[in-house]
Write a protein that holds these residues in place. Structure first.
Motif, PDB file in Angstrom:
ATOM      1  N   CYS A 207       0.844  -1.198   0.000  1.00 41.31           N
ATOM      2  CA  CYS A 207       0.000   0.000   0.000  1.00 41.31           C
ATOM      3  C   CYS A 207       0.882   1.253   0.000  1.00 41.31           C
ATOM      4  O   CYS A 207       0.406   2.348   0.288  1.00 41.31           O
ATOM      5  CB  CYS A 207      -0.957   0.004   1.192  1.00 41.31           C
ATOM      6  N   ASP A 208       2.165   1.059  -0.351  1.00 45.84           N
ATOM      7  CA  ASP A 208       3.119   2.155  -0.334  1.00 45.84           C
ATOM      8  C   ASP A 208       3.560   2.479  -1.759  1.00 45.84           C
ATOM      9  O   ASP A 208       4.133   1.621  -2.437  1.00 45.84           O
ATOM     10  CB  ASP A 208       4.342   1.754   0.510  1.00 45.84           C
ATOM     11  N   PRO A 209       3.292   3.697  -2.241  1.00 44.02           N
ATOM     12  CA  PRO A 209       3.715   4.045  -3.610  1.00 44.02           C
ATOM     13  C   PRO A 209       5.231   3.975  -3.793  1.00 44.02           C
ATOM     14  O   PRO A 209       5.711   3.821  -4.909  1.00 44.02           O
ATOM     15  CB  PRO A 209       3.208   5.469  -3.798  1.00 44.02           C
ATOM     16  N   GLU A 210       5.983   4.057  -2.702  1.00 47.59           N
ATOM     17  CA  GLU A 210       7.447   3.964  -2.794  1.00 47.59           C
ATOM     18  C   GLU A 210       7.888   2.584  -3.286  1.00 47.59           C
ATOM     19  O   GLU A 210       8.996   2.419  -3.802  1.00 47.59           O
ATOM     20  CB  GLU A 210       8.066   4.255  -1.427  1.00 47.59           C
ATOM     21  N   GLU A 211       7.010   1.583  -3.131  1.00 49.48           N
ATOM     22  CA  GLU A 211       7.373   0.204  -3.477  1.00 49.48           C
ATOM     23  C   GLU A 211       6.867  -0.223  -4.852  1.00 49.48           C
ATOM     24  O   GLU A 211       6.929  -1.405  -5.200  1.00 49.48           O
ATOM     25  CB  GLU A 211       6.848  -0.742  -2.402  1.00 49.48           C
ATOM     26  N   ILE A 212       6.375   0.723  -5.650  1.00 50.72           N
ATOM     27  CA  ILE A 212       5.822   0.384  -6.974  1.00 50.72           C
ATOM     28  C   ILE A 212       6.846  -0.347  -7.826  1.00 50.72           C
ATOM     29  O   ILE A 212       6.560  -1.408  -8.405  1.00 50.72           O
ATOM     30  CB  ILE A 212       5.325   1.650  -7.709  1.00 50.72           C
ATOM     31  N   GLN A 213       8.060   0.212  -7.934  1.00 51.32           N
ATOM     32  CA  GLN A 213       9.076  -0.401  -8.790  1.00 51.32           C
ATOM     33  C   GLN A 213       9.440  -1.802  -8.296  1.00 51.32           C
ATOM     34  O   GLN A 213       9.551  -2.746  -9.081  1.00 51.32           O
ATOM     35  CB  GLN A 213      10.321   0.477  -8.852  1.00 51.32           C
ATOM     36  N   ARG A 214       9.607  -1.942  -6.977  1.00 50.29           N
ATOM     37  CA  ARG A 214       9.969  -3.246  -6.415  1.00 50.29           C
ATOM     38  C   ARG A 214       8.890  -4.288  -6.684  1.00 50.29           C
ATOM     39  O   ARG A 214       9.189  -5.420  -7.084  1.00 50.29           O
ATOM     40  CB  ARG A 214      10.211  -3.117  -4.910  1.00 50.29           C
ATOM     41  N   GLU A 215       7.607  -3.900  -6.503  1.00 52.29           N
ATOM     42  CA  GLU A 215       6.521  -4.856  -6.710  1.00 52.29           C
ATOM     43  C   GLU A 215       6.354  -5.232  -8.179  1.00 52.29           C
ATOM     44  O   GLU A 215       5.969  -6.351  -8.503  1.00 52.29           O
ATOM     45  CB  GLU A 215       5.207  -4.292  -6.146  1.00 52.29           C
ATOM     46  N   TYR A 216       6.654  -4.282  -9.066  1.00 53.83           N
ATOM     47  CA  TYR A 216       6.662  -4.589 -10.507  1.00 53.83           C
ATOM     48  C   TYR A 216       7.717  -5.656 -10.798  1.00 53.83           C
ATOM     49  O   TYR A 216       7.463  -6.639 -11.501  1.00 53.83           O
ATOM     50  CB  TYR A 216       6.946  -3.319 -11.299  1.00 53.83           C
ATOM     51  N   LYS A 217       8.918  -5.485 -10.227  1.00 54.27           N
ATOM     52  CA  LYS A 217      10.005  -6.455 -10.436  1.00 54.27           C
ATOM     53  C   LYS A 217       9.651  -7.809  -9.811  1.00 54.27           C
ATOM     54  O   LYS A 217      10.023  -8.860 -10.341  1.00 54.27           O
ATOM     55  CB  LYS A 217      11.315  -5.921  -9.851  1.00 54.27           C
ATOM     56  N   ASN A 218       8.937  -7.790  -8.689  1.00 53.41           N
ATOM     57  CA  ASN A 218       8.526  -9.051  -8.063  1.00 53.41           C
ATOM     58  C   ASN A 218       7.582  -9.830  -8.972  1.00 53.41           C
ATOM     59  O   ASN A 218       7.690 -11.053  -9.095  1.00 53.41           O
ATOM     60  CB  ASN A 218       7.850  -8.776  -6.718  1.00 53.41           C
ATOM     61  N   ALA A 219       6.639  -9.132  -9.609  1.00 52.08           N
ATOM     62  CA  ALA A 219       5.714  -9.795 -10.532  1.00 52.08           C
ATOM     63  C   ALA A 219       6.477 -10.349 -11.731  1.00 52.08           C
ATOM     64  O   ALA A 219       6.202 -11.464 -12.203  1.00 52.08           O
ATOM     65  CB  ALA A 219       4.640  -8.807 -10.995  1.00 52.08           C
ATOM     66  N   GLU A 220       7.454  -9.579 -12.223  1.00 52.64           N
ATOM     67  CA  GLU A 220       8.259 -10.035 -13.360  1.00 52.64           C
ATOM     68  C   GLU A 220       9.097 -11.251 -12.962  1.00 52.64           C
ATOM     69  O   GLU A 220       9.226 -12.210 -13.728  1.00 52.64           O
ATOM     70  CB  GLU A 220       9.168  -8.898 -13.830  1.00 52.64           C
ATOM     71  N   TYR A 221       9.647 -11.209 -11.756  1.00 52.36           N
ATOM     72  CA  TYR A 221      10.437 -12.342 -11.263  1.00 52.36           C
ATOM     73  C   TYR A 221       9.559 -13.587 -11.159  1.00 52.36           C
ATOM     74  O   TYR A 221       9.974 -14.699 -11.523  1.00 52.36           O
ATOM     75  CB  TYR A 221      11.035 -11.991  -9.899  1.00 52.36           C
ATOM     76  N   ALA A 222       8.338 -13.409 -10.659  1.00 54.56           N
ATOM     77  CA  ALA A 222       7.428 -14.547 -10.491  1.00 54.56           C
ATOM     78  C   ALA A 222       7.087 -15.190 -11.831  1.00 54.56           C
ATOM     79  O   ALA A 222       7.100 -16.417 -11.958  1.00 54.56           O
ATOM     80  CB  ALA A 222       6.154 -14.093  -9.780  1.00 54.56           C
ATOM     81  N   VAL A 223       6.822 -14.369 -12.855  1.00 51.83           N
ATOM     82  CA  VAL A 223       6.442 -14.930 -14.153  1.00 51.83           C
ATOM     83  C   VAL A 223       7.621 -15.656 -14.795  1.00 51.83           C
ATOM     84  O   VAL A 223       7.449 -16.611 -15.552  1.00 51.83           O
ATOM     85  CB  VAL A 223       5.866 -13.827 -15.088  1.00 51.83           C
TER      86      VAL A 223
END
Length: 462
Positions: A207-223
């Protein structure tokens, strides 16, 4: 201004519909000049006599106009602006937390209720034209909106065969099962109706906009965890340590060394077999996908280094014209990766094999030219020009193959012939020097003594 004046520049900006706001600083205060400025939407024109106060006020006006334009654009194209905002954060071009929060608020993006990213990689047919691709993308997005409903805040392509979905209002507990069910609907539809296998990676909730880039990379890592899987799968990102088998890691290192050796020797088939064995060992060791792709980039770098010895770049030898490292890191499936790597390894090995034969021929041609012309005042540049290769390349391969420089070889030929003339003929020393292409007797004498420790005269007498 050279070539154009301020009014002409303002006219061009106005005609091209550029976003630039224009302030003119001018010595002219007449009415016709002001009329022209207004016609081309100039924010203000400041007469040089009152420049400081005028400039400050003009800049304020320009700022107001820019804000008005942005507000108008937000109303017209909010979704596109939100997409651009997310891409800026993903790429790192927008990174200051203050800027991220301000832009998010301006674009009506509320992260406080929880958000996450879902990455969907699909294998589109290779021969699909651009129109076919657009239809597939549009159909997919429409279906995703049906599946995710109001939770889907954004959905757009991040690559030709990869869609990113941003979901909002995600509860803290129990969301995984809901999203798993929704992802199963997507897989079922794409498998049965669109005949496309998909890999889905789901990032972590934040719920933190500061973590947008990290969460994007997490989704990419998962796929990417679907790298070796031919079928459709759903992977939720999880933080975990890879406990790699030390013996397998040693075998991987040795196999990579063997692959490098085979490429350098130009053994195409054996090099390809070594690559497949290396990849299989990495799969057995459960190496992270990013580590596997990094190995691919290392192999590419080694091929690039070897080709430099032949005065070639990797783009001369392979069909790729864009960054090969980027192509490798973008691979989402093992088949894509193998296609790129086998093309590089195969074509570089073939080129080296063909060039090695060519190198032997070049050495022979070089030695033949020296044999027939060493009594003249020839240079390395003359030899390279006659053979048809660059001087630096010829010098390098001659040293590699013979262990001697061309200059040294040429000098030894001249020396042996000079000894023969001095030993077996009545030629004067200056005549020997002239016969061997030396500019004068002094230079010849210095050359002769350098290699024999005797002057030509001492050698002849001895």
């Amino acid at each position: 201004m050279p070539g154009k004046n301020g009014i002409e520049a303002a006219k061009y900006i106005w005609e091209q519909k550029l976003k630039t706001k224009v302030i003119l600083l001018t010595a002219y205060a007449d009415f016709s000049y002001a009329q022209q400025a207004v016609r081309y939407d100039v924010v203000d024109y400041v007469v040089k006599t009152g420049v400081m106060e005028g400039i400050v006020e003009a800049v304020r006006k320009a700022q107001d106009k820019i804000r008005e334009a942005e507000e108008h654009q937000v109303g017209d194209n909010l979704s596109a602006l939100q997409e651009n905002f997310l891409k800026s954060v993903f790429s790192g071009s927008l990174y200051e937390l203050k800027d991220v929060r301000e832009n998010a608020a301006r674009l009506q993006m509320d992260f406080s209720c929880g958000y996450l990213f879902v990455m969907i990689h699909f294998r589109i047919e290779e021969n699909a034209d651009s129109e076919r691709q657009k239809k597939i993308h549009k159909s997919l997005l429409n279906f995703l909106k049906m599946v995710f409903g109001n939770n889907m805040k954004q959905g757009f392509l991040v690559r030709k065969n990869m869609l990113l979905v941003m979901l909002t209002e995600i509860p803290e507990q129990g969301y995984q099962e809901i999203i798993r069910e929704q992802c199963l609907q997507i897989i079922d539809m794409m498998d049965n109706f669109m005949k496309m296998h998909v890999s889905i990676g789901v990032g972590e909730r934040s719920c933190d906009p500061e973590e947008i880039q990290r969460e994007y990379k997490n989704a990419e890592y998962a796929v990417r965890e679907n790298f070796f899987d031919e079928g459709s799968r759903i992977v939720f990102y999880r933080r975990e340590e890879h406990n790699l088998d030390k013996q397998l890691l040693k075998e991987i290192e040795l196999e990579q060394g063997e692959l490098h050796f085979l490429v350098k020797k130009g053994n195409r088939d054996e090099a390809l077999e070594a690559f497949r064995k290396l990849l299989n060992l990495q799969k057995q060791a459960d190496e992270p996908i990013n580590a596997i792709l990094s190995t691919g980039v290392n192999i590419r770098n080694y091929c690039k280094k070897i080709l430099l010895e032949y005065d070639k770049s990797i783009y001369d030898v392979t069909p790729y014209q864009t960054s090969i490292s980027e192509l490798i890191y973008r691979c989402m499936h093992v088949r894509e990766y193998m296609e790129i790597m086998e093309t590089i390894i195969g074509q570089v090995s073939e080129y080296i094999d063909a060039s090695s034969s060519r190198r032997s021929v070049l050495i022979q041609e070089c030695e033949k030219y020296i044999e027939g012309n060493y009594e003249k005042n020839i240079t390395v540049a003359d030899i390279a020009r006659d053979i048809g290769v660059s001087m630096s390349y010829l010098s390098r391969i001659f040293k590699d193959e013979t262990g001697q420089t061309i200059i040294y070889t040429l000098s030894m030929k001249k020396l042996e012939k000079a000894k023969e003339y001095l030993r077996e003929t009545d030629m004067k020393i200056y005549e020997v020097a002239e016969a061997l292409g030396f500019e004068n007797i002094t230079y010849f004498s210095r050359f002769f003594k350098k290699y024999t420790n005797l002057s030509p005269k001492e050698y002849k007498e001895k």
